[in-house]
Design a protein around this motif. Structure first.
Motif, PDB file in Angstrom:
ATOM      1  N   ASP A   1      30.106 -35.943  42.099  1.00 31.97           N
ATOM      2  CA  ASP A   1      29.568 -34.622  42.429  1.00 31.97           C
ATOM      3  C   ASP A   1      30.600 -33.698  43.070  1.00 31.97           C
ATOM      4  OD1 ASP A   1      26.721 -35.044  41.770  1.00 31.97           O
ATOM      5  OD2 ASP A   1      26.878 -36.604  43.302  1.00 31.97           O
ATOM      6  N   ALA A   2      31.621 -34.258  43.690  1.00 29.32           N
ATOM      7  CA  ALA A   2      32.626 -33.419  44.364  1.00 29.32           C
ATOM      8  C   ALA A   2      33.895 -34.230  44.596  1.00 29.32           C
ATOM      9  CB  ALA A   2      32.084 -32.916  45.699  1.00 29.32           C
ATOM     10  N   ILE A   3      34.994 -33.479  44.794  1.00 26.21           N
ATOM     11  CA  ILE A   3      36.288 -34.093  45.148  1.00 26.21           C
ATOM     12  C   ILE A   3      36.636 -33.624  46.553  1.00 26.21           C
ATOM     13  CG2 ILE A   3      38.766 -34.188  44.604  1.00 26.21           C
ATOM     14  CD1 ILE A   3      36.994 -35.401  42.365  1.00 26.21           C
ATOM     15  N   SER A   4      36.975 -34.562  47.428  1.00 31.41           N
ATOM     16  CA  SER A   4      37.415 -34.153  48.769  1.00 31.41           C
ATOM     17  C   SER A   4      38.842 -34.624  49.012  1.00 31.41           C
ATOM     18  CB  SER A   4      36.476 -34.703  49.845  1.00 31.41           C
ATOM     19  OG  SER A   4      36.490 -36.109  49.845  1.00 31.41           O
ATOM     20  N   PHE A   5      39.522 -33.936  49.918  1.00 30.24           N
ATOM     21  CA  PHE A   5      40.913 -34.306  50.233  1.00 30.24           C
ATOM     22  C   PHE A   5      41.188 -33.985  51.694  1.00 30.24           C
ATOM     23  CE2 PHE A   5      43.146 -30.167  50.466  1.00 30.24           C
ATOM     24  CZ  PHE A   5      42.128 -29.329  50.021  1.00 30.24           C
ATOM     25  N   SER A   6      42.193 -34.666  52.247  1.00 32.95           N
ATOM     26  CA  SER A   6      42.642 -34.386  53.622  1.00 32.95           C
ATOM     27  C   SER A   6      43.359 -33.057  53.628  1.00 32.95           C
ATOM     28  CB  SER A   6      43.668 -35.424  54.073  1.00 32.95           C
ATOM     29  OG  SER A   6      43.076 -36.589  54.487  1.00 32.95           O
TER      30      SER A   6
ATOM     31  N   VAL B   1      31.031 -38.940  45.921  1.00 39.88           N
ATOM     32  CA  VAL B   1      32.239 -38.125  46.133  1.00 39.88           C
ATOM     33  C   VAL B   1      33.494 -38.986  46.007  1.00 39.88           C
ATOM     34  CG1 VAL B   1      33.506 -36.742  47.846  1.00 39.88           C
ATOM     35  CG2 VAL B   1      31.047 -36.418  47.570  1.00 39.88           C
ATOM     36  N   LEU B   2      34.494 -38.422  45.333  1.00 35.81           N
ATOM     37  CA  LEU B   2      35.819 -39.060  45.276  1.00 35.81           C
ATOM     38  C   LEU B   2      36.702 -38.341  46.295  1.00 35.81           C
ATOM     39  CD1 LEU B   2      37.874 -39.918  42.065  1.00 35.81           C
ATOM     40  CD2 LEU B   2      38.952 -39.064  44.132  1.00 35.81           C
ATOM     41  N   GLY B   3      37.252 -39.103  47.232  1.00 34.61           N
ATOM     42  CA  GLY B   3      38.097 -38.503  48.273  1.00 34.61           C
ATOM     43  C   GLY B   3      39.508 -39.063  48.225  1.00 34.61           C
ATOM     44  N   ILE B   4      40.468 -38.211  48.587  1.00 33.44           N
ATOM     45  CA  ILE B   4      41.879 -38.660  48.604  1.00 33.44           C
ATOM     46  C   ILE B   4      42.494 -38.396  49.968  1.00 33.44           C
ATOM     47  CG2 ILE B   4      44.071 -38.685  47.355  1.00 33.44           C
ATOM     48  CD1 ILE B   4      42.799 -37.085  45.133  1.00 33.44           C
TER      49      ILE B   4
ATOM     50  N   ALA C   1      36.390 -39.488  51.616  1.00 27.17           N
ATOM     51  CA  ALA C   1      35.284 -39.361  50.664  1.00 27.17           C
ATOM     52  C   ALA C   1      33.963 -39.230  51.416  1.00 27.17           C
ATOM     53  CB  ALA C   1      35.262 -40.574  49.740  1.00 27.17           C
ATOM     54  N   TYR C   2      33.801 -39.990  52.494  1.00 26.85           N
ATOM     55  CA  TYR C   2      32.523 -39.972  53.222  1.00 26.85           C
ATOM     56  C   TYR C   2      32.284 -38.628  53.924  1.00 26.85           C
ATOM     57  CZ  TYR C   2      28.739 -40.944  56.369  1.00 26.85           C
ATOM     58  OH  TYR C   2      27.544 -40.861  57.043  1.00 26.85           O
ATOM     59  N   LEU C   3      33.296 -38.129  54.659  1.00 28.69           N
ATOM     60  CA  LEU C   3      33.087 -36.813  55.284  1.00 28.69           C
ATOM     61  C   LEU C   3      32.958 -35.747  54.189  1.00 28.69           C
ATOM     62  CD1 LEU C   3      32.676 -34.887  57.571  1.00 28.69           C
ATOM     63  CD2 LEU C   3      35.114 -34.958  58.076  1.00 28.69           C
ATOM     64  N   GLY C   4      33.657 -35.936  53.074  1.00 31.78           N
ATOM     65  CA  GLY C   4      33.506 -35.036  51.916  1.00 31.78           C
ATOM     66  C   GLY C   4      32.047 -34.997  51.463  1.00 31.78           C
TER      67      GLY C   4
END
Ligand code: AMP
Ligand code: MG
Length: 341
Positions: free
Chosen positions: A75-80, A5-8, A295-298
């Motif tokens: 596999d997914a993009i996560s963000f705050s 996961v890529l998180g921002i 990214a980790y919680l995503g």
């Protein structure tokens, strides 16, 4: 747990993108907004994030590629999604939506406070802790109970970090104030009584900050900084201790930028030792705001099917951690822990 996961992150001062998988942080690239004078200006911080969004995203993709993880593996993009400064959140959400559409992968909206807790559980041996989360904007005592992370105590006005920063600004010190207050406190020779405000399980720091500023008229910077720290930390340690007693848990996790403070760590450590609880502090890079935690919680949320439609991906500046159904832990998490001990 599987996936990449890529998180921002970009709720306030730190714009940070990271790519993680279940094993580790593969890459992280950040760019901090530094106010030229005074504290964080929300619009300027958002403009900073807009300017550097492509830099951090491209950068993290390039770093990951060097390690054999290219964009097709994401596999997914996560963000705050919140809590945080509205303008900053909107900027980061726009970048995240665009990336999810471009890569044709799901979007995950992460509660920033819970990301601090989960990265701490990931990067320390803590399993089911009471978390003291003390940052610039937030001050909360959190613990898992029956499907949600409950807020056992929290600030009724400003976060502890902001209270330190506000005092430091009034005292003519630079931003951020916390580290400077810690340094001055080391040379103190006496304790000055200051308002100790714990109401039930909740806290208030605004009056304490004002009283500390007033105290500077008749006392040295060192004595005031020391007394300010001692008072504020005794307040948060008291509430953390009562949350431990109430929940019957036996671990404390420290999270948030104020957690860098060695005196706070020492006080929590003493309290935990006296109660027979374990005390955990993650590595510094995982304590302040960082992309890896988003990214980790995503990843945890993605794995448990907790994804967003683009149409429902609006941000929430007041997003509370206890509004989130915890889909990523087994429903009998607490009982399992008890039988494991
Ligand atoms: P965060 O919002 O989690 O990124 O944390 C930023 C806040 O942490 C700022 O308000 C800083 O003043 C505070 N901070 C950073 N280092 C320290 C320290 N050593 N002692 C107290 N506060 C600190
Ligand atoms: Mg934070």
């Amino acid at each position: 747990m599987k996936g990449t996961v890529l998180g921002i992150e970009g709720t306030a001062w730190n714009l940070s993108a990271a790519i993680v998988n279940e094993q580790d942080v593969i890459a992280e690239v950040s760019d901090m907004y530094r106010p030229p004078t005074g504290g964080i200006h929300p619009r300027e911080a958002a403009q900073h994030h807009a300017k550097y969004a492509s830099y951090v995203v491209k950068g993290v993709l390039e770093e990951a590629k060097k390690k054999g993880v290219d964009a097709s593996k994401i596999d997914a993009i996560s963000f705050s999604q919140g809590p945080g400064l509205g303008a900053c959140l909107r900027t980061v959400a726009t970048a995240a939506r665009m990336l999810a559409i471009t890569l044709d992968v799901p979007l995950v909206g992460v509660n920033h406070c819970l990301a601090h807790v989960e990265v701490g559980r990931w990067k320390t041996p803590a399993t089911d802790p009471v978390t003291l989360y003390v940052s610039g904007a937030n001050s909360q005592v959190l613990a898992y109970r029956m499907g949600r992370y409950r807020v056992f105590g929290e600030t009724l006005d400003i976060g502890l970090g902001n209270a330190f920063d506000k005092f430091a600004r009034n005292a003519g010190l630079g931003h951020p104030g916390g580290p400077q207050i810690e340094q001055f406190a080391k040379g103190a020779s006496k304790y000055i009584p200051l308002p100790y405000v714990v109401k039930g399980m909740d806290l208030s720091f605004s009056g304490l900050s004002t009283a500390a500023t007033e105290a500077l008229k008749n006392n040295s910077m060192k004595d005031v900084c020391y007394s300010y720290q001692e008072t504020a930390f005794a307040m948060v340690v008291e509430v953390t201790e009562r949350a431990l007693a109430h929940t019957g848990k036996n671990e404390v996790l420290l999270a948030g930028g104020v957690g860098a403070n060695m005196r706070l760590r020492e006080m929590l450590d003493i309290m935990c030792t006296e109660r027979g609880a374990s005390f955990y502090v993650p590595e510094k890079r995982f304590m302040g705001d960082n992309g890896a935690m988003i990214a980790y919680l995503g990843l945890l949320m993605y794995d448990s099917g907790n994804i967003l439609d683009i149409e429902n991906s609006h941000v929430n500046p007041n997003f509370r951690p206890d509004d989130v159904d915890v889909t990523w832990l087994p429903k009998d998490f607490e009982e399992r822990r008890e039988t494991c001990i």
